[in-house]
Design a protein around this motif. Structure first.
Motif, PDB file in Angstrom:
ATOM      1  N   THR A  17      51.579  40.951  39.045  1.00  0.00           N
ATOM      2  CA  THR A  17      50.187  39.673  39.181  1.00  0.00           C
ATOM      3  C   THR A  17      48.919  40.757  37.943  1.00  0.00           C
ATOM      4  O   THR A  17      48.987  40.345  37.104  1.00  0.00           O
ATOM      5  CB  THR A  17      49.059  40.742  40.102  1.00  0.00           C
ATOM      6  OG1 THR A  17      49.123  42.073  39.907  1.00  0.00           O
ATOM      7  CG2 THR A  17      50.197  40.280  41.597  1.00  0.00           C
ATOM      8  N   LEU A  40      45.093  32.860  36.810  1.00  0.00           N
ATOM      9  CA  LEU A  40      43.589  34.113  37.127  1.00  0.00           C
ATOM     10  C   LEU A  40      43.475  33.483  38.748  1.00  0.00           C
ATOM     11  O   LEU A  40      42.846  33.776  39.948  1.00  0.00           O
ATOM     12  CB  LEU A  40      42.656  32.860  36.310  1.00  0.00           C
ATOM     13  CG  LEU A  40      41.380  33.330  36.774  1.00  0.00           C
ATOM     14  CD1 LEU A  40      40.768  34.020  36.336  1.00  0.00           C
ATOM     15  CD2 LEU A  40      39.942  31.259  36.540  1.00  0.00           C
ATOM     16  N   ILE A  41      43.588  32.465  39.428  1.00  0.00           N
ATOM     17  CA  ILE A  41      43.285  31.882  40.921  1.00  0.00           C
ATOM     18  C   ILE A  41      44.265  32.475  41.827  1.00  0.00           C
ATOM     19  O   ILE A  41      43.921  32.561  42.485  1.00  0.00           O
ATOM     20  CB  ILE A  41      44.887  30.165  40.682  1.00  0.00           C
ATOM     21  CG1 ILE A  41      43.781  29.548  39.734  1.00  0.00           C
ATOM     22  CG2 ILE A  41      44.992  30.426  42.085  1.00  0.00           C
ATOM     23  CD1 ILE A  41      44.724  27.650  39.999  1.00  0.00           C
ATOM     24  N   ALA A  42      45.395  33.371  41.422  1.00  0.00           N
ATOM     25  CA  ALA A  42      46.491  34.380  42.610  1.00  0.00           C
ATOM     26  C   ALA A  42      45.687  35.077  42.570  1.00  0.00           C
ATOM     27  O   ALA A  42      45.453  36.602  43.482  1.00  0.00           O
ATOM     28  CB  ALA A  42      47.683  34.367  41.940  1.00  0.00           C
ATOM     29  N   SER A  43      44.438  35.986  41.708  1.00  0.00           N
ATOM     30  CA  SER A  43      43.356  37.187  41.094  1.00  0.00           C
ATOM     31  C   SER A  43      42.588  37.693  42.019  1.00  0.00           C
ATOM     32  O   SER A  43      42.020  36.085  42.364  1.00  0.00           O
ATOM     33  CB  SER A  43      43.706  37.179  39.598  1.00  0.00           C
ATOM     34  OG  SER A  43      42.579  38.777  39.828  1.00  0.00           O
ATOM     35  N   PRO A  44      41.824  38.397  43.161  1.00  0.00           N
ATOM     36  CA  PRO A  44      40.883  38.363  43.722  1.00  0.00           C
ATOM     37  C   PRO A  44      40.366  39.012  42.550  1.00  0.00           C
ATOM     38  O   PRO A  44      38.510  38.641  43.247  1.00  0.00           O
ATOM     39  CB  PRO A  44      41.426  39.768  45.053  1.00  0.00           C
ATOM     40  CG  PRO A  44      42.304  40.517  43.505  1.00  0.00           C
ATOM     41  CD  PRO A  44      42.838  39.618  43.184  1.00  0.00           C
ATOM     42  N   GLU A  45      40.337  38.561  41.602  1.00  0.00           N
ATOM     43  CA  GLU A  45      38.933  39.765  40.864  1.00  0.00           C
ATOM     44  C   GLU A  45      38.076  38.214  40.455  1.00  0.00           C
ATOM     45  O   GLU A  45      38.106  37.278  40.360  1.00  0.00           O
ATOM     46  CB  GLU A  45      39.459  40.243  38.972  1.00  0.00           C
ATOM     47  CG  GLU A  45      39.511  41.492  39.773  1.00  0.00           C
ATOM     48  CD  GLU A  45      40.542  43.118  38.392  1.00  0.00           C
ATOM     49  OE1 GLU A  45      39.637  41.597  37.722  1.00  0.00           O
ATOM     50  OE2 GLU A  45      40.277  43.906  38.936  1.00  0.00           O
ATOM     51  N   SER A  46      36.980  38.183  40.312  1.00  0.00           N
ATOM     52  CA  SER A  46      35.739  37.013  39.992  1.00  0.00           C
ATOM     53  C   SER A  46      35.865  37.597  38.797  1.00  0.00           C
ATOM     54  O   SER A  46      36.355  37.978  37.571  1.00  0.00           O
ATOM     55  CB  SER A  46      34.690  37.355  40.326  1.00  0.00           C
ATOM     56  OG  SER A  46      33.974  38.330  39.782  1.00  0.00           O
ATOM     57  N   PRO A  47      35.952  35.753  37.728  1.00  0.00           N
ATOM     58  CA  PRO A  47      35.860  35.645  36.614  1.00  0.00           C
ATOM     59  C   PRO A  47      34.782  36.728  35.501  1.00  0.00           C
ATOM     60  O   PRO A  47      35.229  37.591  34.679  1.00  0.00           O
ATOM     61  CB  PRO A  47      35.737  34.058  36.301  1.00  0.00           C
ATOM     62  CG  PRO A  47      36.176  33.706  37.163  1.00  0.00           C
ATOM     63  CD  PRO A  47      35.985  34.598  38.016  1.00  0.00           C
ATOM     64  N   LYS A  88      36.047  24.123  35.489  1.00  0.00           N
ATOM     65  CA  LYS A  88      36.921  25.202  34.031  1.00  0.00           C
ATOM     66  C   LYS A  88      35.977  25.415  33.537  1.00  0.00           C
ATOM     67  O   LYS A  88      35.769  26.635  32.404  1.00  0.00           O
ATOM     68  CB  LYS A  88      37.809  24.765  33.175  1.00  0.00           C
ATOM     69  CG  LYS A  88      39.082  24.359  34.760  1.00  0.00           C
ATOM     70  CD  LYS A  88      39.353  24.875  35.538  1.00  0.00           C
ATOM     71  CE  LYS A  88      40.818  24.707  36.978  1.00  0.00           C
ATOM     72  NZ  LYS A  88      40.671  25.600  38.002  1.00  0.00           N
TER      73      LYS A  88
ATOM     74  N   PRO B 516      42.348  34.302  47.702  1.00  0.00           N
ATOM     75  CA  PRO B 516      41.423  35.280  46.346  1.00  0.00           C
ATOM     76  C   PRO B 516      39.711  33.601  46.207  1.00  0.00           C
ATOM     77  O   PRO B 516      39.972  32.706  46.411  1.00  0.00           O
ATOM     78  CB  PRO B 516      42.136  35.018  44.719  1.00  0.00           C
ATOM     79  CG  PRO B 516      43.369  35.256  45.366  1.00  0.00           C
ATOM     80  CD  PRO B 516      43.742  34.828  46.660  1.00  0.00           C
ATOM     81  N   ASN B 518      38.868  32.693  44.151  1.00  0.00           N
ATOM     82  CA  ASN B 518      39.523  31.655  42.434  1.00  0.00           C
ATOM     83  C   ASN B 518      40.348  30.560  42.953  1.00  0.00           C
ATOM     84  O   ASN B 518      40.353  29.465  42.264  1.00  0.00           O
ATOM     85  CB  ASN B 518      39.996  32.227  41.579  1.00  0.00           C
ATOM     86  CG  ASN B 518      39.402  33.354  40.760  1.00  0.00           C
ATOM     87  OD1 ASN B 518      38.204  33.320  40.911  1.00  0.00           O
ATOM     88  ND2 ASN B 518      39.903  34.432  39.972  1.00  0.00           N
ATOM     89  N   TYR B 519      41.446  31.251  43.959  1.00  0.00           N
ATOM     90  CA  TYR B 519      41.950  29.226  44.038  1.00  0.00           C
ATOM     91  C   TYR B 519      41.066  28.538  44.956  1.00  0.00           C
ATOM     92  O   TYR B 519      41.858  26.741  44.492  1.00  0.00           O
ATOM     93  CB  TYR B 519      42.953  30.127  45.809  1.00  0.00           C
ATOM     94  CG  TYR B 519      43.604  29.396  46.762  1.00  0.00           C
ATOM     95  CD1 TYR B 519      45.311  29.133  46.020  1.00  0.00           C
ATOM     96  CD2 TYR B 519      42.882  28.473  47.424  1.00  0.00           C
ATOM     97  CE1 TYR B 519      45.549  27.876  46.199  1.00  0.00           C
ATOM     98  CE2 TYR B 519      43.688  27.585  48.046  1.00  0.00           C
ATOM     99  CZ  TYR B 519      44.608  27.657  47.973  1.00  0.00           C
ATOM    100  OH  TYR B 519      46.026  26.343  48.126  1.00  0.00           O
ATOM    101  N   ARG B 592      49.435  42.670  46.847  1.00  0.00           N
ATOM    102  CA  ARG B 592      47.784  43.188  47.149  1.00  0.00           C
ATOM    103  C   ARG B 592      47.943  44.176  48.313  1.00  0.00           C
ATOM    104  O   ARG B 592      47.420  44.993  48.540  1.00  0.00           O
ATOM    105  CB  ARG B 592      46.851  42.503  47.116  1.00  0.00           C
ATOM    106  CG  ARG B 592      46.717  42.414  45.214  1.00  0.00           C
ATOM    107  CD  ARG B 592      45.080  41.501  45.507  1.00  0.00           C
ATOM    108  NE  ARG B 592      45.055  40.437  46.508  1.00  0.00           N
ATOM    109  CZ  ARG B 592      45.589  39.123  45.434  1.00  0.00           C
ATOM    110  NH1 ARG B 592      46.326  39.057  44.371  1.00  0.00           N
ATOM    111  NH2 ARG B 592      44.964  38.204  46.009  1.00  0.00           N
TER     112      ARG B 592
END
Lengths: 599, 599
Positions: A17, A40-47, A88, B516, B518-519, B592
């Motif tokens: 991940t 990024l898309i698969a990550s739960p963290e916001s940008p 983006k 997420p 982000n998705y 996760r």
């Protein structure tokens, strides 16, 4: 030629991940990352949270990538693409990333019109500039209309916007056979980003080649040194950033892969410009090889090969077996039934410089216990855990007390090579490790069909051929339906007369690995060897190979313990190989021997 | 159109030593083998002993192969080649093999001279004829001068010797795009041998394609049926013989691979000519799926999905969970913490015909315990051990006693598909197994980069799309550095309104797998979905995809037990996919969830 100290890595290089990847990149010492959008898309963290996360790890976000299929499209598609870009840019603003990679289009919506592409990229760059963002335009090697760096540069020049420049990717440039010399015609201010990847030369669809077989610099066949020099000569002063798509790395432990990646960059920087890394000191042969053993099986094999137990370590359960300058240490520290090559030691002209070089190349130093009056040898760990020493033999011999046992002579003159089957994930990393640390050069790589799956081998040697290490690996998997040997390792001893050695060893009771009569019938059919020679090869189960430069005679022992066997080799003339053509015969014979011994 | 009953296999198709291969070929019911020379060379059995060994196993030796680089060479090379041939004829005589494969030359010694090639092949055939041996000349797709079957036939015709004919190999013919229709111009007496291999369409060097990616008939993209028909129309009456070089099969258990190979031939013969195999009966949906479970975790997930425990098996610890025609059996027979899909059952219009078809296709029948008054359902084992039933629901429902528990409605209408991650060695075999047994057709195969390595997926469905099975596999390996899920499996339930189902299930307490933000930001950037829809997708962690025909909404549960999770899908319009683009997001989320649950 100035060179930025900054080293970056695209998250797509690593498995896991996004969280796994960032942790690994930071731990390996990278300064920045390219954020691959899918990660990024698969990550739960916001940008915004990711920006903090990266900052906490000491990582800058050097590139957001990729933005695809933007340019040279009809107005309605353009409107949708600009909308997509704005979204983006929102993400990038939160990430604190100031450069976006735009790949040349592969869209069926696009038209072949450089003016239109330039006009639309100008528009995109204007919007980006308002957000403090730059657009790095990259020619994909398989771009529909734009697929060479000079073409991407012509469009960027035509678009003429300060927030628009080119991204150069060594794979896209070198896979197409483009001459990197032309990069010097691009103004430094327009060289926005540099992505590096090596690759083996493959005759296949370039997109598939790119997506599956890229390698870290120094692991493939591309001239990365010349490429990077051309880019630096043009005045590029941004980070050297790795972008490697590789099927093996995609599933390998990212913590190890990131270290391999960093080592490849350190090594590349050394070839591009003088750096502070000490050059590899001259090697002069194998000082010793150490085996971890349990019980008398390996000692018996060494005895039958004609080595003698000439000395004993003063404080450890380690025996020195020797014949002339052939030295093998047996360390009675393996689990019952196990055997393994636990250490390789090479004779270095400057052990201190070797140690410093190893450290600069991120080789993990192994703690070693030693008494106050014993040699303090530096050892580092190869990717598979094997200890590697670069030393002088006289510095450690004094730690051993002679047993009084006399040496014998079965014609062994040196350790010709050490052959190490690598765990699957470690092959390319191990190759770079040994090559860069020891200053070895790769010899003829081979891929062959073995009884239990394809095997790839990569031998390497120093300039004087005093040190040879042969790595091999299962190309895919090693059929685990067949019980027997996993990741075998062996030590090959050199002889000036393999048949004489075979006779001497038979007299000592050595059970040589038996080679089938069919093998010799085929040899006779193919090569019409002199009948006397053929008869002796057959009699002593000695195998034969030849290449353009000479001949090769070699024979093997059965396995001693779980993983280790021995080979005796004779190189005649300038034979440069390792008898790879005979390896499948050897493997089948080892399986038979294992089955018949019931172990 | 006559067709020989003889089925042969080249030893190169299978992993192991020659002994392993022969045993496996015989056990799978092959009539003969092609002996691949390298297998013989590594074997300790003399050719004469091998002949006996094969005879004992009921195998004829139909071909000795390959003899390379023979023709169109200068006199000194010809002399050496003839000497080599004589030695190989010696071997063949002892083997009792009467046909030798000669491949068109790739030698740098050869010249582009058809007359010379024909003359030298005539000479070889004359020598062979004296020993009762025939020469089958084959055009390699990468032959230096001769690389099409029509060219090889022109040379054979010119050589004009009764002991010289052609060998046709479907790969060499179809990989070059040659039209097999022309094969009918070759006299039957000159068609000496037929080798069959399928392959995926790949854009790469043809030699590499051939050596690594061949498949058994029906596993790839070639029109083997048309090819074999053309060869049979030309009057060929020799064996149908498989020659498949494949990296996976090279290391897979040869006993399984040989069965896959035989199944591919049985299936091919069915498509070439009417055979005695019953056609696949019409399917009308999934009758049930059975899960092997331990503890209440899976039952709880089913309950929260809106299924009810409506009945209990009369004699086994098996529960029937149901909503409308969605039926899931829970069998409390797993090891603690484990869960797996243990059985798939499809509704067949003619279970007896289905069973007979499965038997003809070598599907291993599973013994089943049942009471005298219970349904005796035929089950066969898929390559990974999953039980497969082809039955009528009314025939087994009577074995269950109602619990009185009421059904609920969360909008589930059917089992949309069952997704099975295959053990690495079984993927192509499993695909052929399900396709041939059930008469399914393959749908769009996908390959995508997942967090822990590349994944390949192959969905398949019956003509009416009432039964869908989606197989997937790690393309290389699944990174085992990341703890979590190995070979996950899931059941996807169809809903006519995924969002309504999600709401209903939330009311039942279902913990949906969290996707997420982000998705959704990316979805919004790419597709500009209506804000209301997007908000709901985001709120309920519902994923979205679209293709040319329609849209797809779907959501997942966390893992229940070791391997199993559930999905709810809504197909809008003619959407034909499985949301593969979203799979990496799901996989990262599952990791996760696993990490945070600490299991």
């Amino acid at each position: 030629m100035p060179m930025s100290d900054r080293r970056s890595i695209a998250t797509v290089c690593l498995s896991g991940t996004l969280e796994d990847k960032l942790t690994a990149a930071a731990a390996a010492g990278f300064d920045g990352v390219e954020i691959f959008e899918n990660d990024l898309i698969a990550s739960p963290e916001s940008p915004a949270r990711l920006r903090e996360h990266c900052a906490d790890l000491g990582l800058s976000i050097d590139l957001y990538q990729p933005f695809r299929d933007f340019e040279a499209v009809p107005p309605d598609v353009l409107a949708a693409n600009l909308r997509r870009a704005e979204r983006k840019f929102d993400v990038m603003e939160q990430l604190g990333a100031d450069t976006m990679l735009v790949c040349s289009t592969v869209s069926p919506d696009a038209v072949d019109d450089d003016d239109l592409a330039a006009e639309q990229l100008h528009l995109l760059a204007s919007m980006a500039a308002e957000r403090g963002i730059r657009i790095a335009y990259e020619a994909l090697a398989w771009g529909r209309f734009v697929n060479t760096y000079d073409h991407s540069w012509r469009i960027v020049r035509r678009a003429d916007h300060p927030a628009l420049g080119v991204c150069l990717d060594s794979f896209h440039v070198l896979s197409r056979g483009s001459d990197p010399a032309g990069i010097r015609t691009i103004p430094a201010s327009k060289l926005f980003f540099l992505q590096l990847a090596d690759a083996p030369r493959l005759d296949m669809n370039v997109l598939q080649w790119s997506r599956h077989y890229r390698l870290f610099p120094g692991q493939g066949s591309f001239d990365l040194t010349g490429f990077v020099k051309a880019v630096l000569d043009a005045g590029y002063d941004g980070p050297l950033s790795l972008e490697v798509f590789n099927d093996v790395f995609r599933q390998a432990d990212p913590r190890h892969a990131a270290v391999d990646a960093m080592r490849s960059l350190v090594s590349l920087r050394e070839t591009v410009a003088a750096t502070s890394i000490p050059a590899p000191p001259k090697l002069s042969g194998h000082s010793f090889a150490e085996l971890s053993v349990s019980g008398p099986q390996v000692a018996q094999a060494l005895s039958q090969l004609g080595l003698s137990h000439v000395a004993q370590h003063r404080s450890k359960p380690v025996q020195l077996w020797q014949q002339g300058t052939v030295r093998v240490l047996l360390n009675e520290n393996a689990a019952p039934g196990e055997s393994a090559i636990s250490a390789l030691a090479m004779e270095s002209a400057d052990p201190a410089a070797s140690a410093e070089r190893a450290e600069k190349l991120l080789a993990p130093r192994l703690p070693r216990e030693h008494q106050a009056d014993e040699a303090d040898l530096t050892a580092v760990a190869a990717p598979d855990g094997t200890s590697v020493f670069l030393c002088r033999t006289d510095s450690w011999l004094a730690d051993f007390t002679p047993t009084g046992e006399a040496e014998r002579d079965t014609g062994l003159t040196a350790i010709d090579h050490v052959a190490l089957t690598q765990p699957f994930d470690h092959f390319d990393g191990a190759a770079l490790f040994y090559r860069s640390l020891l200053g070895l050069h790769p010899e003829s790589a081979a891929e062959f069909a073995a009884p239990f799956g394809l095997v790839r081998s990569l031998p390497m040697a120093d300039a004087g051929h005093s040190v040879r290490i042969a790595l091999s690996v299962a190309v895919l998997r090693r059929g685990d339906w067949a019980p027997g040997v996993q990741d075998p390792q062996h030590i090959a001893f050199a002889s000036d007369d393999a048949l004489a050695s075979a006779k001497a060893m038979r007299a000592l009771g050595l059970p040589v690995l038996e080679i089938p009569a069919n093998y010799y019938d085929d040899l006779e059919a193919r090569l019409a060897l002199p009948p006397g020679l053929l008869a002796e090869l057959r009699e002593y189960s000695v195998l034969y190979d030849r290449d353009a430069n000479g001949e090769f005679l070699h024979f093997y022992t059965p396995l001693a313990g779980s993983r280790v066997f021995f080979e005796v080799v004779q190189r005649i003339g300038g034979y440069a190989g390792y008898g790879a053509a005979n390896a499948p015969v050897r493997m089948a014979a080892h399986r038979r021997a294992r089955l018949s011994s019931g172990s």
